[in-house]
Structures are given as C-alpha cells and as structure tokens.
Scaffold this active site. Sequence first.
Site, short mmCIF file in Angstrom:
data_model
loop_
_atom_site.label_atom_id
_atom_site.label_comp_id
_atom_site.label_asym_id
_atom_site.label_seq_id
_atom_site.Cartn_x
_atom_site.Cartn_y
_atom_site.Cartn_z
N GLU A 1 -24.22 -12.13 26.39
CA GLU A 1 -23.62 -11.03 25.63
C GLU A 1 -24.21 -9.72 26.15
OE1 GLU A 1 -21.59 -10.18 22.91
OE2 GLU A 1 -22.49 -8.20 23.08
N CYS B 1 0.84 -1.19 0.00
CA CYS B 1 0.00 0.00 0.00
C CYS B 1 0.88 1.25 0.00
CB CYS B 1 -0.87 -0.02 1.25
SG CYS B 1 -1.75 1.52 1.53
N ASP C 1 -14.95 -15.85 24.66
CA ASP C 1 -14.37 -15.06 23.57
C ASP C 1 -14.51 -13.58 23.93
OD1 ASP C 1 -13.47 -14.04 21.20
OD2 ASP C 1 -15.12 -14.77 19.97
N CYS D 1 -8.73 1.21 0.88
CA CYS D 1 -7.82 0.48 1.75
C CYS D 1 -7.64 -0.96 1.25
CB CYS D 1 -8.39 0.48 3.16
SG CYS D 1 -7.59 -0.67 4.26
N CYS E 1 -8.48 -12.21 21.38
CA CYS E 1 -7.87 -11.34 20.38
C CYS E 1 -6.72 -10.55 21.01
CB CYS E 1 -8.90 -10.40 19.75
SG CYS E 1 -9.81 -9.45 20.97
N GLN F 1 -17.17 -11.01 13.53
CA GLN F 1 -15.74 -11.13 13.20
C GLN F 1 -15.46 -10.44 11.87
OE1 GLN F 1 -13.50 -12.36 15.22
NE2 GLN F 1 -14.67 -13.59 16.66
N CYS G 1 -0.13 5.70 7.48
CA CYS G 1 -1.40 5.25 8.05
C CYS G 1 -1.13 4.39 9.28
CB CYS G 1 -2.15 4.45 6.99
SG CYS G 1 -3.61 3.62 7.60
N CYS H 1 -1.92 -0.53 9.21
CA CYS H 1 -1.08 -1.70 8.94
C CYS H 1 0.32 -1.46 9.45
CB CYS H 1 -1.00 -1.95 7.45
SG CYS H 1 -2.53 -2.47 6.71
N TYR I 1 -19.66 -14.18 26.12
CA TYR I 1 -19.33 -13.11 25.16
C TYR I 1 -19.72 -13.58 23.76
CZ TYR I 1 -16.28 -12.05 29.13
OH TYR I 1 -15.78 -11.82 30.39
N1 SAH Z 1 -18.05 -14.76 20.11
C1 SAH Z 1 -18.53 -13.69 19.29
C2 SAH Z 1 -18.20 -12.29 19.82
C3 SAH Z 1 -16.83 -12.06 20.33
S1 SAH Z 1 -16.37 -10.38 20.55
C4 SAH Z 1 -18.07 -13.84 17.87
O1 SAH Z 1 -17.16 -14.62 17.58
O2 SAH Z 1 -18.61 -13.17 17.00
C5 SAH Z 1 -16.67 -10.07 22.22
C6 SAH Z 1 -18.12 -9.80 22.54
O3 SAH Z 1 -18.21 -9.57 23.95
C7 SAH Z 1 -18.72 -8.57 21.89
O4 SAH Z 1 -19.90 -8.94 21.23
C8 SAH Z 1 -19.01 -7.62 23.05
O5 SAH Z 1 -20.18 -6.85 22.86
C9 SAH Z 1 -19.19 -8.58 24.20
N2 SAH Z 1 -18.93 -8.11 25.58
C10 SAH Z 1 -18.05 -7.16 25.98
N3 SAH Z 1 -18.02 -7.09 27.33
C11 SAH Z 1 -18.88 -8.05 27.80
C12 SAH Z 1 -19.25 -8.49 29.10
N4 SAH Z 1 -18.75 -7.94 30.19
N5 SAH Z 1 -20.14 -9.49 29.20
C13 SAH Z 1 -20.68 -10.07 28.08
N6 SAH Z 1 -20.34 -9.68 26.83
C14 SAH Z 1 -19.46 -8.69 26.67
#
Ligand code: SAH
Length: 470
Positions: free
Chosen positions: A349, A71, A399, A166, A426, A299, A77, A80, A328
């Site tokens: 969530e 790029c 997650d 991008c 992540c 994602q 930027c 990246c 989550y």
């Molecule tokens: N497993 C899902 C989302 C993962 S991202 C996937 O793969 O798509 C993390 C998620 O946690 C987000 O959707 C965010 O809104 C949520 N989150 C953030 N803090 C939280 C909490 N304290 N309790 C429950 N969910 C939460």
Amino acid sequence: MNKNEEFEVIITDMSDEGAGIGKYAGFTWFVKDAVIGDKVLAGVTKQKKNYGFARLIKVLEPSKDRIEAACPIARQCGGCQLQALSYEGQLRFKENKVLNNLRRLGGFDLEKMQEAGFEILPILGMNEPYYYRNKAQFPVGRNRDGKAIAGFYAGRTHNIIPCTDCMLGCKENKIILETILDHMNRNNIVPYDEIKGTGVLRHVLIRKGRTSKKLMVCLVINTDKYPKLSELTELLLSLKFEDGSSIASISCSVNKEKTNVIMGAKIRNVYGPGYIEDSISCLEDKKLSFRISPLSFYQVNPVQMERLYKTALDFAELSGTENVWDLYCGIGTISLFLAQKAKKVYGVEIIPQAIENAKDNAERNSMDNTEFFVGKAEEVLPEWYKKNPDEKIDVIVVDPPRKGCDEACLKTMAEMSPEKIVYVSCDSATLARDLKFLCANGYELKKVRACDMFPQTVHVECIALLQRVK
Ligand code: SAH
C-alpha cells in the site's frame, strides 16, 4: 440544432455521470435529470459534432422506474445522480454498466463464455440504501450574508449547496457540523476562499466506526493554527448523540495548497489516540477489529464491505496452505480476511499511515502470518518477485483505486502466475481494461459479481475471479 430548441426523446441508457441518454436526429443526447425509460421533452443546451447536451423540460411519459427523489436537493447536488430511479432500477443499471464495460472495453463475449462455465452472479444490493456512508467530507464556504456554511458542491461546480444532513451519511454529521459552523460564526473564523486562497477552514472530515460508535472529526485548515481550538474541542466532546456514539478523535490537517485534493499530507492530533476503531464480522461470526487513521483509506459502506470481502474470500477458495498477495491493501482489511484461511499474506500500500494501521491491526488480531510493505504496488511487487523467484504465490488479490493497475504491476502478476487472481474494482471501465490484459497473458475470466457499495450514485463496485489457464 439551436440552443434551447426543444425535442422529444426516449431515454434508453444513462451515462457515467447519471444523465439520461437518448437518440434524436442522428445524435446522442445527454439529458440531465432524465432516467432510463422516460419519454421527455428536452431543450438543447450544447451541441457537439456527434452528440449533445440537453436539459429536462418535462417528463412526457415517466419511466416505470421513475420515483420522487427522497432528498429535497437531489437535483442541485452533485452527489446522488440516481435518486429519481427506483432502487431496483439502479441495480439493473449498475449490473448492465459492468457487463457492458466488460463487453465493450474488455472485448469479452460474455454469452459465449457463459456456455463454457463463466458465471455472472447477481448484484449485491442493500436492504436500506440510505444513511450508509461512514465517512463524509464537507466543504466549508460562506453564503451571501457572509455566514459560514457546509454542504456539497453542486454538480460539476465548486458552488456549495448548504446541507448538513445528507441522506447518505451518518446522522451525527448534522450536529457536528452545526457545532463547528456556529463556533465559526460566533468567533468570526473565516471559511476558506478557494479563489483567493484565504480563510481558515476548508473541509470537515467526519468518520464513524459502525460497530464501535466512535466518531472522528478532522478539520482541514489553511493555517497552522485553528483559532479557539480548545474551546471547539470541548464543545465537540460535550455533544450527545442518539445512538450513544461519541467523538473519540479530533485532529487538524493543514492544507495550504491551491488544490482540489482535500486532505493535507500531515495530521496534527488534537484529541484522542489519532484513530478510531471499527470491526468487521467475517468467518463463523468472528470479528476482526481495525484502527483507522484520518489519512487511511477505509471502505465507505461498512454493510456492503462485509459482503464484498466475503465474496473475495469465496472467490479465492483458500484452504490454509496458500501464499497470497493483497495489492493496494489499505489498512489490511482484505489481507486479514484472507489471512484467516491462508498460510501467508503479503500486503502492499502506498500510504505509510495505512500500513502502520495494517501492521497494528494484524498484531491486535493475532495474525502473525502477514507481512506489509509501504510503496507502489507496481514497484514493490516486481522487486519482491526478483528477490523471491522461487516462492510460489497461489492467489493475488488486487483492489486498486479508480485508475486501475499500472501495467508493470499487471505484467508481474502474470509472470508470477498464481492459480487465481481476484480483482476488486470501483471502476468497471479500468477493470475491463485490466482483465483484458490478464486474459491475454495466461488467465481466464471465471466469475464476476457487482456489489452496490454506493446506492443513489452512478458508482458500482465489482469483483472478478480469474483462473490461470492450464
Ligand atoms: N483493499 C483496501 C483498500 C482499497 S482502496 C480496502 O478494501 O480497504 C485502494 C488503495 O490503494 C488505497 O488505500 C490507496 O492509498 C492505495 N494505492 C493507490 N495507488 C497505489 C499504488 N500505486 N500502489 C499501492 N497502493 C496504492
């Protein structure tokens, strides 16, 4: 050392921000734009007590992994950080980053653990590590001539570098953004001014469903009404895209706060059903389809997402009799993956719209063995456990966002003592911290695998399997 003083240094590592790291004169130096393996001439920009920052003046001996960034604005930027590193070099860097965090922050002796059966599976890299993102949020501002521009923030600043195409995003972004900018310039619609808090358009969010080829456009605005919105809507809906994609959802998100948070709390629907769809292939080529609203997490790399979820499902080793929690859970993507092979899946969530999507997604995919809760994982899980102390949970999948799990959540997870915990993360630093806690509370780390969800950037996704100690 004085500012601008020059020195030669060999780069042996890279920081989380993507700066090259080297040692010189007893100091650790962070050299922007240098990559692992380079020998460079650097110039001091700032010195602290034990470390300093420097800029790259000249590459004296390039690393075998140094390449020309694809790029043209990669250096300015902030998006990246690793474009000057070959993709193989990026994968090695990320794998090492994960393992080093497990060692340093988790206190894991990985080599010794490997002798006892712990597995490090090779990082999942991409075949085509560009144009992979299904979502982009472009800040809107104005250039010196007063014209509206959209692009990205230059590293560590809020100066917008104009860029509508991008190389990480989808190809439709450019046409959509240029249509919006042109409409703004013709109608004197003023871009948001961060400092004064004035102006209309702050950000443009664009999302694409990879399999549905449906696009979502959400305008983040600083007013209640966007000027000439029906005219803009017509322009957007008349756009033709190369691969046959079309815009299926247009909305506005009002955000009048002086904040770095991009989206406002509420969405106003302008055109379409308020969501787009995408599908993910899972077991035996079956597809699960998902509805995604502007505020829901989804994602950003759909190709790698499938591989990530398959790894999570592999790690969970379900046979059909298990009760599972997906903490989550977002719009229920992992939950539905698991529900195909589990007796019951519970999801929690924090974003209500995402749970609405999750319930709807479960119903439309005929997964009636799922149940979803809105709330904080660290509150909902302990409350549920208190009410259902005898319901045995076999697997918990987590997650969380970058900051990792709240300790109350980890504690309850350990108390519920599922056979397996699958941790999708992540941020390998908070992952290491949380794994340390769980391993001090009855669990053993069995497997870990990094997955490159974010090629060209320093970020890396990672998945770990914990087993309850007998
Ligand atoms: N497993 C899902 C989302 C993962 S991202 C996937 O793969 O798509 C993390 C998620 O946690 C987000 O959707 C965010 O809104 C949520 N989150 C953030 N803090 C939280 C909490 N304290 N309790 C429950 N969910 C939460």
